[in-house]
Design a protein around this motif. Structure first.
Motif, PDB file in Angstrom:
ATOM      1  N   GLY A 127       0.868  -1.168  -0.141  1.00  0.00           N
ATOM      2  CA  GLY A 127      -0.063  -0.075  -0.156  1.00  0.00           C
ATOM      3  C   GLY A 127       0.940   1.189  -0.122  1.00  0.00           C
ATOM      4  N   ASP A 128       2.145   1.207  -0.375  1.00  0.00           N
ATOM      5  CA  ASP A 128       2.899   2.379  -0.483  1.00  0.00           C
ATOM      6  C   ASP A 128       2.401   3.318  -1.407  1.00  0.00           C
ATOM      7  N   ASP A 129       2.062   4.507  -1.094  1.00  0.00           N
ATOM      8  CA  ASP A 129       1.619   5.602  -2.358  1.00  0.00           C
ATOM      9  C   ASP A 129       2.510   6.203  -3.007  1.00  0.00           C
ATOM     10  N   ASN A 130       3.743   5.689  -2.697  1.00  0.00           N
ATOM     11  CA  ASN A 130       4.983   6.369  -3.698  1.00  0.00           C
ATOM     12  C   ASN A 130       5.387   5.402  -4.794  1.00  0.00           C
ATOM     13  N   VAL A 131       4.623   4.433  -5.091  1.00  0.00           N
ATOM     14  CA  VAL A 131       4.801   3.395  -5.929  1.00  0.00           C
ATOM     15  C   VAL A 131       3.499   3.124  -6.753  1.00  0.00           C
ATOM     16  N   THR A 132       3.626   3.408  -8.137  1.00  0.00           N
ATOM     17  CA  THR A 132       2.547   3.130  -8.945  1.00  0.00           C
ATOM     18  C   THR A 132       2.680   1.777  -9.671  1.00  0.00           C
ATOM     19  N   LEU A 133       1.597   1.389  -9.983  1.00  0.00           N
ATOM     20  CA  LEU A 133       1.297   0.052 -10.856  1.00  0.00           C
ATOM     21  C   LEU A 133       2.345   0.079 -12.192  1.00  0.00           C
ATOM     22  N   THR A 134       2.326   1.182 -12.710  1.00  0.00           N
ATOM     23  CA  THR A 134       3.234   1.492 -13.852  1.00  0.00           C
ATOM     24  C   THR A 134       4.556   1.135 -13.513  1.00  0.00           C
ATOM     25  N   GLU A 135       4.998   1.774 -12.543  1.00  0.00           N
ATOM     26  CA  GLU A 135       6.517   1.533 -12.372  1.00  0.00           C
ATOM     27  C   GLU A 135       6.758   0.224 -12.125  1.00  0.00           C
ATOM     28  N   VAL A 136       5.803  -0.639 -11.229  1.00  0.00           N
ATOM     29  CA  VAL A 136       5.988  -1.930 -10.952  1.00  0.00           C
ATOM     30  C   VAL A 136       6.089  -2.750 -12.264  1.00  0.00           C
ATOM     31  N   MET A 137       5.268  -2.320 -13.126  1.00  0.00           N
ATOM     32  CA  MET A 137       5.179  -3.412 -14.428  1.00  0.00           C
ATOM     33  C   MET A 137       6.589  -3.025 -15.419  1.00  0.00           C
ATOM     34  N   LEU A 138       6.972  -1.651 -15.164  1.00  0.00           N
ATOM     35  CA  LEU A 138       8.141  -1.428 -16.165  1.00  0.00           C
ATOM     36  C   LEU A 138       9.149  -2.085 -15.537  1.00  0.00           C
ATOM     37  N   ALA A 139       9.336  -2.022 -14.341  1.00  0.00           N
ATOM     38  CA  ALA A 139      10.530  -2.787 -13.509  1.00  0.00           C
ATOM     39  C   ALA A 139      10.372  -4.008 -13.839  1.00  0.00           C
ATOM     40  N   SER A 140       9.402  -4.672 -13.685  1.00  0.00           N
ATOM     41  CA  SER A 140       9.243  -6.296 -14.051  1.00  0.00           C
ATOM     42  C   SER A 140       9.632  -6.446 -15.528  1.00  0.00           C
ATOM     43  N   GLN A 141       9.168  -5.760 -16.517  1.00  0.00           N
ATOM     44  CA  GLN A 141       9.506  -5.973 -17.804  1.00  0.00           C
ATOM     45  C   GLN A 141      11.032  -5.883 -18.169  1.00  0.00           C
ATOM     46  N   ARG A 142      11.658  -4.606 -17.483  1.00  0.00           N
ATOM     47  CA  ARG A 142      12.934  -4.389 -17.909  1.00  0.00           C
ATOM     48  C   ARG A 142      13.631  -5.772 -17.105  1.00  0.00           C
ATOM     49  N   SER A 143      13.347  -6.031 -16.083  1.00  0.00           N
ATOM     50  CA  SER A 143      14.097  -7.386 -15.375  1.00  0.00           C
ATOM     51  C   SER A 143      13.855  -8.715 -16.265  1.00  0.00           C
ATOM     52  N   SER A 144      12.728  -8.746 -16.752  1.00  0.00           N
ATOM     53  CA  SER A 144      12.606  -9.945 -17.724  1.00  0.00           C
ATOM     54  C   SER A 144      13.239  -9.794 -18.999  1.00  0.00           C
ATOM     55  N   VAL A 145      13.211  -8.633 -19.770  1.00  0.00           N
ATOM     56  CA  VAL A 145      14.214  -8.415 -20.782  1.00  0.00           C
ATOM     57  C   VAL A 145      15.763  -8.865 -20.524  1.00  0.00           C
ATOM     58  N   ALA A 146      16.184  -8.209 -19.533  1.00  0.00           N
ATOM     59  CA  ALA A 146      17.626  -8.208 -19.022  1.00  0.00           C
ATOM     60  C   ALA A 146      17.964  -9.993 -18.809  1.00  0.00           C
ATOM     61  N   PHE A 147      16.988 -10.492 -18.283  1.00  0.00           N
ATOM     62  CA  PHE A 147      17.108 -12.014 -17.907  1.00  0.00           C
ATOM     63  C   PHE A 147      17.139 -12.956 -19.194  1.00  0.00           C
ATOM     64  N   GLU A 148      16.237 -12.471 -20.005  1.00  0.00           N
ATOM     65  CA  GLU A 148      16.281 -13.105 -21.302  1.00  0.00           C
ATOM     66  C   GLU A 148      17.532 -12.927 -22.215  1.00  0.00           C
ATOM     67  N   ALA A 149      18.023 -11.621 -22.034  1.00  0.00           N
ATOM     68  CA  ALA A 149      19.089 -11.489 -22.707  1.00  0.00           C
ATOM     69  C   ALA A 149      20.172 -12.356 -22.114  1.00  0.00           C
ATOM     70  N   THR A 150      20.303 -12.399 -20.796  1.00  0.00           N
ATOM     71  CA  THR A 150      21.493 -13.163 -20.242  1.00  0.00           C
ATOM     72  C   THR A 150      21.172 -14.509 -20.555  1.00  0.00           C
ATOM     73  N   LEU A 151      20.148 -14.995 -20.630  1.00  0.00           N
ATOM     74  CA  LEU A 151      19.873 -16.536 -20.961  1.00  0.00           C
ATOM     75  C   LEU A 151      20.177 -16.938 -22.508  1.00  0.00           C
ATOM     76  N   GLN A 152      19.995 -16.012 -23.231  1.00  0.00           N
ATOM     77  CA  GLN A 152      20.403 -16.401 -24.608  1.00  0.00           C
ATOM     78  C   GLN A 152      21.926 -16.170 -24.735  1.00  0.00           C
ATOM     79  N   VAL A 153      22.601 -15.274 -24.011  1.00  0.00           N
ATOM     80  CA  VAL A 153      24.059 -15.357 -23.928  1.00  0.00           C
ATOM     81  C   VAL A 153      24.554 -16.542 -23.732  1.00  0.00           C
ATOM     82  N   ARG A 154      23.956 -17.105 -22.515  1.00  0.00           N
ATOM     83  CA  ARG A 154      24.282 -18.155 -21.726  1.00  0.00           C
ATOM     84  C   ARG A 154      24.304 -19.446 -22.618  1.00  0.00           C
ATOM     85  N   ASN A 155      23.028 -19.600 -23.530  1.00  0.00           N
ATOM     86  CA  ASN A 155      22.815 -20.652 -24.518  1.00  0.00           C
ATOM     87  C   ASN A 155      23.590 -20.654 -25.598  1.00  0.00           C
ATOM     88  N   ARG A 156      24.188 -19.451 -25.953  1.00  0.00           N
ATOM     89  CA  ARG A 156      24.880 -19.142 -27.200  1.00  0.00           C
ATOM     90  C   ARG A 156      26.481 -19.670 -26.771  1.00  0.00           C
TER      91      ARG A 156
END
Length: 117
Positions: A75-104
């Protein structure tokens, strides 16, 4: 939030630099045997350091996303759903990029191991 942007950008930049360096290696017998090129310990450790740093940045991005999600749920009023979703997507993209490097890297290792002597 801009720190997360830099993390993903840095990872992608490092991946592009590594790809460029790999494609600029000379063809011929010296390209097959890294010892013939005079590859020193500094180059090897810099690659290991870059890989370790990239994994650390992905981990930090995932922790930041989890922290924002927990703060939103609490219930923190300083955090919006948009910020959470953007951080989650950035994290997901970074993880996928690292996974692709590992696979290569695994594919390259398997090719080298299957080469006839």
């Amino acid at each position: 939030m801009s720190g997360n942007d830099m993390s993903v950008d840095q990872i992608l930049s490092q991946m592009q630099q590594l790809r460029t360096q790999a494609t600029q290696r000379p063809a011929g017998p010296e390209a097959v045997n890294p010892a013939a090129q005079g590859v020193n310990e500094v180059e090897r450790s810099s690659f290991a350091d870059a890989l370790t740093q990239a994994v650390g940045q992905v981990n930090e991005s995932q922790q930041t996303a989890a922290d924002l999600r927990n703060r939103l749920q609490a219930g923190d009023d300083n955090v919006t759903l948009t910020e959470v979703m953007l951080a989650s997507q950035r994290s997901s993209v970074a993880f996928e990029a690292t996974l692709q490097v590992r696979n290569r890297l695994v594919q390259a290792y398997e090719k080298v191991m299957n080469m006839p002597l």
